[in-house]
Design a protein around this motif. Structure first.
Motif, PDB file in Angstrom:
ATOM      1  N   HIS A   1      -3.287   5.010   4.481  1.00  0.00           N
ATOM      2  CA  HIS A   1      -2.824   4.051   3.484  1.00  0.00           C
ATOM      3  C   HIS A   1      -3.796   4.048   2.306  1.00  0.00           C
ATOM      4  O   HIS A   1      -5.005   4.210   2.472  1.00  0.00           O
ATOM      5  N   THR A   2      -3.229   3.856   1.112  1.00  0.00           N
ATOM      6  CA  THR A   2      -4.103   3.679  -0.041  1.00  0.00           C
ATOM      7  C   THR A   2      -4.917   2.407   0.150  1.00  0.00           C
ATOM      8  O   THR A   2      -4.503   1.478   0.858  1.00  0.00           O
ATOM      9  N   ARG A   3      -6.077   2.360  -0.463  1.00  0.00           N
ATOM     10  CA  ARG A   3      -6.961   1.209  -0.295  1.00  0.00           C
ATOM     11  C   ARG A   3      -6.351  -0.037  -0.939  1.00  0.00           C
ATOM     12  O   ARG A   3      -5.758   0.030  -2.017  1.00  0.00           O
TER      13      ARG A   3
ATOM     14  N   VAL B   1      -5.975  12.488   2.635  1.00  0.00           N
ATOM     15  CA  VAL B   1      -7.393  12.626   2.306  1.00  0.00           C
ATOM     16  C   VAL B   1      -8.031  13.645   3.234  1.00  0.00           C
ATOM     17  O   VAL B   1      -7.557  13.892   4.352  1.00  0.00           O
TER      18      VAL B   1
ATOM     19  N   ARG C   1      -6.392  -3.317  -3.096  1.00  0.00           N
ATOM     20  CA  ARG C   1      -7.149  -3.780  -4.248  1.00  0.00           C
ATOM     21  C   ARG C   1      -7.198  -5.308  -4.199  1.00  0.00           C
ATOM     22  O   ARG C   1      -6.167  -5.975  -4.107  1.00  0.00           O
TER      23      ARG C   1
ATOM     24  N   ARG D   1     -10.794   4.571   6.861  1.00  0.00           N
ATOM     25  CA  ARG D   1      -9.438   4.480   6.326  1.00  0.00           C
ATOM     26  C   ARG D   1      -8.449   4.179   7.453  1.00  0.00           C
ATOM     27  O   ARG D   1      -8.736   4.398   8.639  1.00  0.00           O
TER      28      ARG D   1
ATOM     29  N   GLU E   1      -1.535   8.295   1.052  1.00  0.00           N
ATOM     30  CA  GLU E   1      -2.215   9.423   0.439  1.00  0.00           C
ATOM     31  C   GLU E   1      -2.816  10.304   1.528  1.00  0.00           C
ATOM     32  O   GLU E   1      -3.101   9.843   2.635  1.00  0.00           O
TER      33      GLU E   1
ATOM     34  N   THR F   1       0.838  -1.186   0.000  1.00  0.00           N
ATOM     35  CA  THR F   1       0.000   0.000   0.000  1.00  0.00           C
ATOM     36  C   THR F   1       0.876   1.239   0.000  1.00  0.00           C
ATOM     37  O   THR F   1       2.001   1.224   0.508  1.00  0.00           O
TER      38      THR F   1
END
Length: 310
Positions: free
Chosen positions: A254-256, A107, A258, A115, A105, A102
């Motif tokens: 952290h970015t999500r 937000v 996938r 998140r 980012e 990950t």
């Protein structure tokens, strides 16, 4: 084998038996206790065959098996149960097998629910930022109060929430304050208005109140510079409120993750297709997608894959 119960047989595979890891039937059994359960008498031969086959697969002759491996197969059939791993064990195996990648980012706070924080959040200010009253009442200097009888103090000033007191509280006076209002300098105790008696331009304070009662100190919840939330924490509604109270508009997360999700099986179809003979609608994929989405993952739907012997 424990045969005290005529309806059950317990078989133990000794730890020195070489269990072939390629065999899915025996995977993770070794060297665990394998419990047998009663099944109908007419299935006895099938159960005997299953036990014999299992023993052959671990290089043990079922005709000579004895002692801790197998004393007898008797009375009722035996069903082998694979040991079920605990949730913690399963999570540990997943963590050892897969490396989650990950990024980071920033937000907006309004989009941060659910998140995962990418790093610790330190408080940029004290919370609360100033000493304030927890109740509607009267702010006093505790040292001015008589210990054994009521104390009559002249009123000096009034402070509402959102406004600063005009000047410090003089000795042997009381200030009218309301919930959330900043306390005047010098005041260290607040008496609830229900426990006071106002007399014209003075107030009668009952004895017995503790020093510091109904006062909230600056930094009492979170001190400036202290860790407010730990990295790796999933943000819940109370956390959003805390971060907002600290004056933060954006947070590092952290970015999500996938996740590719697909089902397999010739028996599965998806609406609006009509069911053919022997088919069912795919429910597990929809359920797992919902669970993953609730955890904040981005689900990539791989659809239904047909059975493949290879």
């Amino acid at each position: 084998m424990n045969s005290n119960n005529a309806d059950s047989i317990y078989v133990h595979i000794p730890s020195d038996f070489p269990v072939p890891r390629r065999d899915p039937l025996l995977l993770d059994l070794h060297p665990q206790l394998i419990e047998s359960v009663p099944v109908p008498q007419h299935r006895s031969n099938l159960a005997r065959t299953r036990v014999s086959t299992a023993l052959e697969q671990i290089d043990c002759d079922p005709s000579t098996a004895s002692g801790s491996s197998l004393d007898a197969i008797e009375r009722r059939s035996v069903r082998l149960w694979r040991r079920i791993a605990s949730a913690g064990e399963a999570q540990a195996r997943i963590a050892q097998t897969f490396a989650c990648r990950t990024g980071l980012e920033i937000v907006a706070l309004r989009d941060a629910l659910g998140r995962v924080l990418a790093r610790d959040i330190s408080a940029p200010i004290d919370l609360p930022p100033f000493a304030n009253s927890a109740v509607d009442g009267y702010a006093v200097r505790h040292g001015d109060l008589l210990p054994d009888r009521p104390t009559l103090l002249p009123l000096h000033g009034k402070t509402f929430a959102g406004h600063a007191p005009g000047e410090p509280l003089p000795a042997r006076t009381a200030a009218r304050v309301f919930t959330g209002a900043m306390l005047p300098a010098g005041a260290d105790t607040v008496q609830m208005q229900e426990d006071c008696e106002q007399r014209d331009d003075a107030v009668l304070i009952r004895p017995g109140i503790a020093m510091g009662a109904n006062r909230r100190l600056a930094g009492e919840d979170v001190a400036r510079g202290a860790r407010a939330l730990e990295g790796g924490h999933r943000l819940m509604p109370p956390d959003i409120g805390l971060l907002a109270a600290l004056g933060l508009q954006h947070v590092p997360v952290h970015t999500r993750l996938r996740v590719a999700l697909f089902s397999t099986g010739d028996e599965l179809v998806e609406a609006p297709a009509l069911l053919a003979a022997g088919q069912i609608y795919d429910a597990n994929r929809a359920m797992l997608a919902a669970l993953l989405s609730r955890l904040g993952a981005v689900v990539e739907d791989g659809g239904i894959l047909p059975d493949d012997a290879e």
